[in-house]
Design a protein around this motif. Structure first.
Motif, mmCIF file in Angstrom:
data_model
loop_
_atom_site.group_PDB
_atom_site.id
_atom_site.type_symbol
_atom_site.label_atom_id
_atom_site.label_comp_id
_atom_site.label_asym_id
_atom_site.label_seq_id
_atom_site.Cartn_x
_atom_site.Cartn_y
_atom_site.Cartn_z
ATOM 1 N N VAL A 185 0.838 -1.207 0.000
ATOM 2 C CA VAL A 185 0.000 0.000 0.000
ATOM 3 C C VAL A 185 0.868 1.251 0.000
ATOM 4 N N PHE A 186 1.910 1.266 0.827
ATOM 5 C CA PHE A 186 2.804 2.430 0.870
ATOM 6 C C PHE A 186 3.488 2.647 -0.478
ATOM 7 N N HIS A 187 3.944 1.567 -1.091
ATOM 8 C CA HIS A 187 4.584 1.675 -2.406
ATOM 9 C C HIS A 187 3.610 2.242 -3.438
ATOM 10 N N LEU A 188 2.388 1.741 -3.432
ATOM 11 C CA LEU A 188 1.406 2.179 -4.421
ATOM 12 C C LEU A 188 1.009 3.633 -4.211
ATOM 13 N N ILE A 189 0.839 4.032 -2.958
ATOM 14 C CA ILE A 189 0.461 5.413 -2.664
ATOM 15 C C ILE A 189 1.579 6.378 -3.054
ATOM 16 N N LEU A 190 2.805 6.025 -2.715
ATOM 17 C CA LEU A 190 3.914 6.964 -2.862
ATOM 18 C C LEU A 190 4.592 6.913 -4.231
ATOM 19 N N SER A 191 4.646 5.735 -4.835
ATOM 20 C CA SER A 191 5.352 5.637 -6.118
ATOM 21 C C SER A 191 4.479 5.127 -7.257
ATOM 22 N N GLY A 192 3.308 4.597 -6.919
ATOM 23 C CA GLY A 192 2.404 4.114 -7.952
ATOM 24 C C GLY A 192 2.741 2.739 -8.478
ATOM 25 N N GLU A 193 3.756 2.095 -7.901
ATOM 26 C CA GLU A 193 4.133 0.761 -8.349
ATOM 27 C C GLU A 193 4.782 -0.003 -7.206
ATOM 28 N N VAL A 194 4.823 -1.317 -7.357
ATOM 29 C CA VAL A 194 5.456 -2.141 -6.334
ATOM 30 C C VAL A 194 6.122 -3.338 -6.999
ATOM 31 N N GLU A 195 7.375 -3.575 -6.633
ATOM 32 C CA GLU A 195 8.085 -4.769 -7.103
ATOM 33 C C GLU A 195 7.700 -5.910 -6.165
ATOM 34 N N ILE A 196 6.641 -6.603 -6.512
ATOM 35 C CA ILE A 196 6.022 -7.539 -5.578
ATOM 36 C C ILE A 196 6.937 -8.709 -5.226
ATOM 37 N N THR A 197 7.704 -9.210 -6.191
ATOM 38 C CA THR A 197 8.606 -10.331 -5.896
ATOM 39 C C THR A 197 9.673 -9.917 -4.892
ATOM 40 N N LYS A 198 10.265 -8.767 -5.128
ATOM 41 C CA LYS A 198 11.290 -8.249 -4.220
ATOM 42 C C LYS A 198 10.708 -8.006 -2.834
ATOM 43 N N LEU A 199 9.526 -7.426 -2.801
ATOM 44 C CA LEU A 199 8.866 -7.144 -1.530
ATOM 45 C C LEU A 199 8.568 -8.431 -0.769
ATOM 46 N N MET A 200 8.056 -9.426 -1.460
ATOM 47 C CA MET A 200 7.695 -10.678 -0.798
ATOM 48 C C MET A 200 8.925 -11.406 -0.267
ATOM 49 N N LEU A 201 9.996 -11.411 -1.035
ATOM 50 C CA LEU A 201 11.229 -12.059 -0.580
ATOM 51 C C LEU A 201 11.791 -11.348 0.650
ATOM 52 N N CYS A 202 11.779 -10.027 0.610
ATOM 53 C CA CYS A 202 12.252 -9.247 1.753
ATOM 54 C C CYS A 202 11.390 -9.532 2.979
ATOM 55 N N ALA A 203 10.086 -9.636 2.766
ATOM 56 C CA ALA A 203 9.165 -9.898 3.875
ATOM 57 C C ALA A 203 9.413 -11.271 4.494
ATOM 58 N N VAL A 204 9.717 -12.255 3.665
ATOM 59 C CA VAL A 204 10.004 -13.600 4.183
ATOM 60 C C VAL A 204 11.253 -13.571 5.061
ATOM 61 N N VAL A 205 12.295 -12.902 4.578
ATOM 62 C CA VAL A 205 13.532 -12.797 5.363
ATOM 63 C C VAL A 205 13.267 -12.051 6.666
ATOM 64 N N ALA A 206 12.511 -10.955 6.578
ATOM 65 C CA ALA A 206 12.199 -10.165 7.772
ATOM 66 C C ALA A 206 11.359 -10.965 8.764
ATOM 67 N N THR A 207 10.486 -11.826 8.256
ATOM 68 C CA THR A 207 9.669 -12.671 9.132
ATOM 69 C C THR A 207 10.545 -13.630 9.930
ATOM 70 N N ILE A 208 11.544 -14.185 9.276
ATOM 71 C CA ILE A 208 12.479 -15.082 9.971
ATOM 72 C C ILE A 208 13.257 -14.316 11.037
ATOM 73 N N VAL A 209 13.720 -13.126 10.672
ATOM 74 C CA VAL A 209 14.466 -12.298 11.630
ATOM 75 C C VAL A 209 13.580 -11.924 12.811
ATOM 76 N N GLU A 210 12.335 -11.565 12.533
ATOM 77 C CA GLU A 210 11.407 -11.202 13.607
ATOM 78 C C GLU A 210 11.171 -12.381 14.544
ATOM 79 N N ALA A 211 11.106 -13.576 13.974
ATOM 80 C CA ALA A 211 10.894 -14.775 14.788
ATOM 81 C C ALA A 211 12.070 -15.039 15.722
#
Length: 233
Positions: A185-211
């Motif tokens: 949502v932030f990407h779409l509001i601010l830049s009008g686009e989102v690199e979904i693959t990059k975002l999802m991969l980053c989120a998976v890594v961040a989820t592991i770190v958060e755990a």
């Protein structure tokens, strides 16, 4: 949007207006939650609502004129809360509204941990990484993902695990799903686009770190993870 406003106002006035709107937004949310806590609203849930709302302050970046130095005024809401949390963390009384709204247990020293770390991250994102994709991803994961994970984990968390602190698979999934959603949502509001693959991969890594993160320290570790990922990917 910022270009149309810029046709009417000077860059400085435009950025001051955006900053005022951000201040009103953040302090209004805190004020509303203060009021609701007085009426019996759950303190821990109030803390998370403030967490999510504060992390969404970057949506006001779209109003700023990026060519003017005053764009850095965007961190004023976060900076003011950084100062307030330092003061309140050391000197607030037990009945202080910030203590009631932003802590789990009512201990003022909690303000010097997660809440303070969160505002420091906002300060950094709003200056060094202003309008950069990594800031949008970091705040989506940290604000929405980390904000909602404990709520869902507490209510639906039946499959517990304990690596550093006790968490649940359901809570971690909530972090991943809502973090991706918030960041997108932030990407779409601010830049009008989102690199979904990059975002999802980053989120998976961040989820592991958060755990693997201790309580409160994840407010630093999640954005650090995003910064490293965006440098390498």
């Amino acid at each position: 949007m910022h270009s149309s406003i810029g046709q009417i106002l000077s860059p400085l006035l435009q950025n001051i207006l955006a900053t005022v709107l951000g201040l009103i937004y953040v302090f209004t949310v805190v004020g509303i939650m203060d009021y609701l806590v007085k009426k019996g609203f759950p303190q821990d849930l109030s803390r998370k609502i403030v967490h999510i709302a504060a992390g969404s302050w970057l949506i006001f970046w779209i109003i700023y004129d990026h060519t003017h130095w005053s764009k850095y005024l965007n961190i004023l809401p976060a900076f003011l809360w950084t100062v307030l949390l330092l003061i309140k963390g050391f000197f607030a009384k037990p009945d202080d509204e910030a203590v009631k709204t932003m802590t789990r247990t009512g201990d003022r020293k909690e303000l010097l941990k997660g809440p303070l770390f969160f505002t420091i991250v906002m300060d950094i994102m709003g200056t060094i990484f202003f309008y950069q994709p990594v800031a949008m991803t970091s705040m989506g994961l940290l604000g929405c993902g980390d904000g909602l994970a404990p709520v869902f984990g507490k209510k639906y968390g039946k499959h517990k695990y304990n690596i550093v602190t006790e968490k649940s698979i359901e809570g971690s999934l909530a972090f991943l799903i809502f973090g991706i959603f918030g960041a997108a949502v932030f990407h779409l509001i601010l830049s009008g686009e989102v690199e979904i693959t990059k975002l999802m991969l980053c989120a998976v890594v961040a989820t592991i770190v958060e755990a693997l993160s201790p309580k409160d320290i994840d407010n630093f570790l999640i954005p650090i993870t995003c910064l490293i990922f965006y440098q390498l990917y």
